[in-house]
Scaffold this motif. Structure first.
Motif, PDB file in Angstrom:
ATOM      1  N   ASP A   1      25.400  47.051  31.841  1.00 33.89           N
ATOM      2  CA  ASP A   1      26.212  45.935  32.317  1.00 33.89           C
ATOM      3  C   ASP A   1      27.414  46.545  33.038  1.00 33.89           C
TER       4      ASP A   1
ATOM      5  N   ALA B   1      29.396  44.933  35.169  1.00 33.53           N
ATOM      6  CA  ALA B   1      30.218  43.859  35.735  1.00 33.53           C
ATOM      7  C   ALA B   1      31.694  44.243  35.821  1.00 33.53           C
ATOM      8  N   GLN B   2      32.121  45.183  34.949  1.00 35.84           N
ATOM      9  CA  GLN B   2      33.542  45.548  34.938  1.00 35.84           C
ATOM     10  C   GLN B   2      33.745  47.028  35.258  1.00 35.84           C
TER      11      GLN B   2
ATOM     12  N   SER C   1      28.320  42.697  38.844  1.00 30.93           N
ATOM     13  CA  SER C   1      28.814  41.379  39.234  1.00 30.93           C
ATOM     14  C   SER C   1      29.837  41.576  40.350  1.00 30.93           C
TER      15      SER C   1
ATOM     16  N   TYR D   1      31.610  38.844  41.243  1.00 32.10           N
ATOM     17  CA  TYR D   1      32.406  37.622  41.076  1.00 32.10           C
ATOM     18  C   TYR D   1      33.818  37.922  41.623  1.00 32.10           C
TER      19      TYR D   1
ATOM     20  N   LYS E   1      36.296  40.473  40.050  1.00 28.24           N
ATOM     21  CA  LYS E   1      35.878  41.825  39.678  1.00 28.24           C
ATOM     22  C   LYS E   1      36.540  42.891  40.566  1.00 28.24           C
TER      23      LYS E   1
ATOM     24  N   ALA F   1      28.350  36.581  43.581  1.00 24.47           N
ATOM     25  CA  ALA F   1      27.412  37.570  44.135  1.00 24.47           C
ATOM     26  C   ALA F   1      27.184  38.629  43.069  1.00 24.47           C
TER      27      ALA F   1
ATOM     28  N   TYR G   1      36.008  39.441  25.196  1.00 26.78           N
ATOM     29  CA  TYR G   1      35.673  38.041  25.075  1.00 26.78           C
ATOM     30  C   TYR G   1      35.834  37.622  23.619  1.00 26.78           C
TER      31      TYR G   1
HETATM   32  C1  LIG Z   1      30.979  42.334  31.013  1.00 25.33           C
HETATM   33  C2  LIG Z   1      30.409  41.232  31.869  1.00 25.33           C
HETATM   34  N1  LIG Z   1      29.083  41.114  31.983  1.00 25.33           N
HETATM   35  C3  LIG Z   1      28.537  40.146  32.757  1.00 25.33           C
HETATM   36  C4  LIG Z   1      29.301  39.247  33.437  1.00 25.33           C
HETATM   37  C5  LIG Z   1      28.619  38.172  34.248  1.00 25.33           C
HETATM   38  O1  LIG Z   1      28.875  38.279  35.617  1.00 25.33           O
HETATM   39  P1  LIG Z   1      28.166  37.253  36.622  1.00 25.33           P
HETATM   40  O2  LIG Z   1      28.442  35.875  36.126  1.00 25.33           O
HETATM   41  O3  LIG Z   1      28.769  37.493  37.974  1.00 25.33           O
HETATM   42  O4  LIG Z   1      26.703  37.573  36.605  1.00 25.33           O
HETATM   43  C6  LIG Z   1      30.694  39.321  33.348  1.00 25.33           C
HETATM   44  C7  LIG Z   1      31.526  38.355  34.071  1.00 25.33           C
HETATM   45  O5  LIG Z   1      32.604  38.019  33.775  1.00 25.33           O
HETATM   46  C8  LIG Z   1      31.260  40.360  32.552  1.00 25.33           C
HETATM   47  O6  LIG Z   1      32.593  40.516  32.455  1.00 25.33           O
END
Ligand SMILES: Cc1ncc(COP(=O)(O)O)c(C=O)c1O
Length: 228
Positions: free
Chosen positions: A18, A20-21, A42, A44, A47, A55, A171
């Motif tokens: 993952d 995303a970050q 991600s 988003y 990010k 995207a 989270y």
């Molecule tokens: C750690 C992590 N994984 C996954 C995601 C999901 O990203 P997306 O909604 O762009 O697929 C996020 C989004 O905030 C994230 O912070």
């Protein structure tokens, strides 16, 4: 990641990173997104590399997997209008892709700014009863968030909020406790105590590449007042 890779190899487990970050982060010179069997990024808007709308991208060095992901991305089509597998539509909007190509050129510089802000926090918060992010030797942090840990997290967050300083819990509910997944994931007795403890202690402080130094100093001052 090396430890996770060793476990995965021993048991034949697929690793999906993952990322995303973690755009631009690396360990021992190896970028995130290149460790697992595949990785999900991600883009988003918030990010480190963010588009102006939703995207994302998948990376893999496995050609068969890449082909499968391409099929999944567009209705399972190998040939137009013929679905080979049960695919979906997750095409990236070309306008977002064009924007990301430009922003990608600035990623290293904006990550550097994030790291400089993180250093200010780490220096400014030294000595307070909280845990700041620690970076392992050989690791380059992307500082998507600057996340502190404290058993008094809720009191700290309320105190910051009273001073008009936003913060975030990223989270708050671990996956195994989410209503959608709690019955789908088998966890042994005792749950996941470290995960649950982390979820109750984490707090992400304001951090973005353009944040003025004075704002960072205000946050530090507020935390010193609250915990000093
Ligand atoms: C750690 C992590 N994984 C996954 C995601 C999901 O990203 P997306 O909604 O762009 O697929 C996020 C989004 O905030 C994230 O912070």
């Amino acid at each position: 990641m090396p430890a996770i890779e060793a476990i995965a190899q021993r048991h034949g487990i697929f690793i999906l990173e993952d990322c995303a970050q973690s755009h631009g982060a690396s360990l021992n010179g190896r970028q995130t997104g290149t460790w697992g069997s595949a990785a999900a990024f991600s883009f988003y808007p918030t990010k480190n590399l963010g588009a102006l709308g939703d995207a994302g991208a998948v990376t893999t060095s496995n050609p068969a997997l890449a082909e499968q992901i391409r099929l999944l991305r567009q209705y399972g089509w190998k040939t137009r209008y013929i679905s080979q597998i049960n695919g979906i539509n997750t095409r990236m909007d070309p306008v977002q892709a064009a924007i990301l190509r430009v922003f990608l050129q600035h990623l290293a510089e904006s990550n550097q700014r994030r790291a400089a802000i993180a250093d200010l926090y780490t220096q400014g918060l030294a000595g307070l009863p909280l845990r700041c992010p620690a970076v392992r030797p050989g690791a380059k942090h992307a500082y998507h968030q600057y996340t502190i840990r404290s058993a008094s997290r809720d009191r700290i967050q309320a105190g910051l909020s009273a001073l008009g300083i936003p913060s975030a819990i990223l989270y708050p509910v671990p996956i195994h406790l989410q209503p959608a997944y709690k019955n789908a994931i088998r966890i042994g007795p005792g749950g996941l105590p470290e995960t649950e403890l982390a979820a109750s202690e984490i707090l992400s402080l304001p951090l973005y590449p353009q944040i003025p130094k004075q704002h960072v100093e205000l946050v530090i001052q507020a935390l010193r007042q609250l915990l000093g």
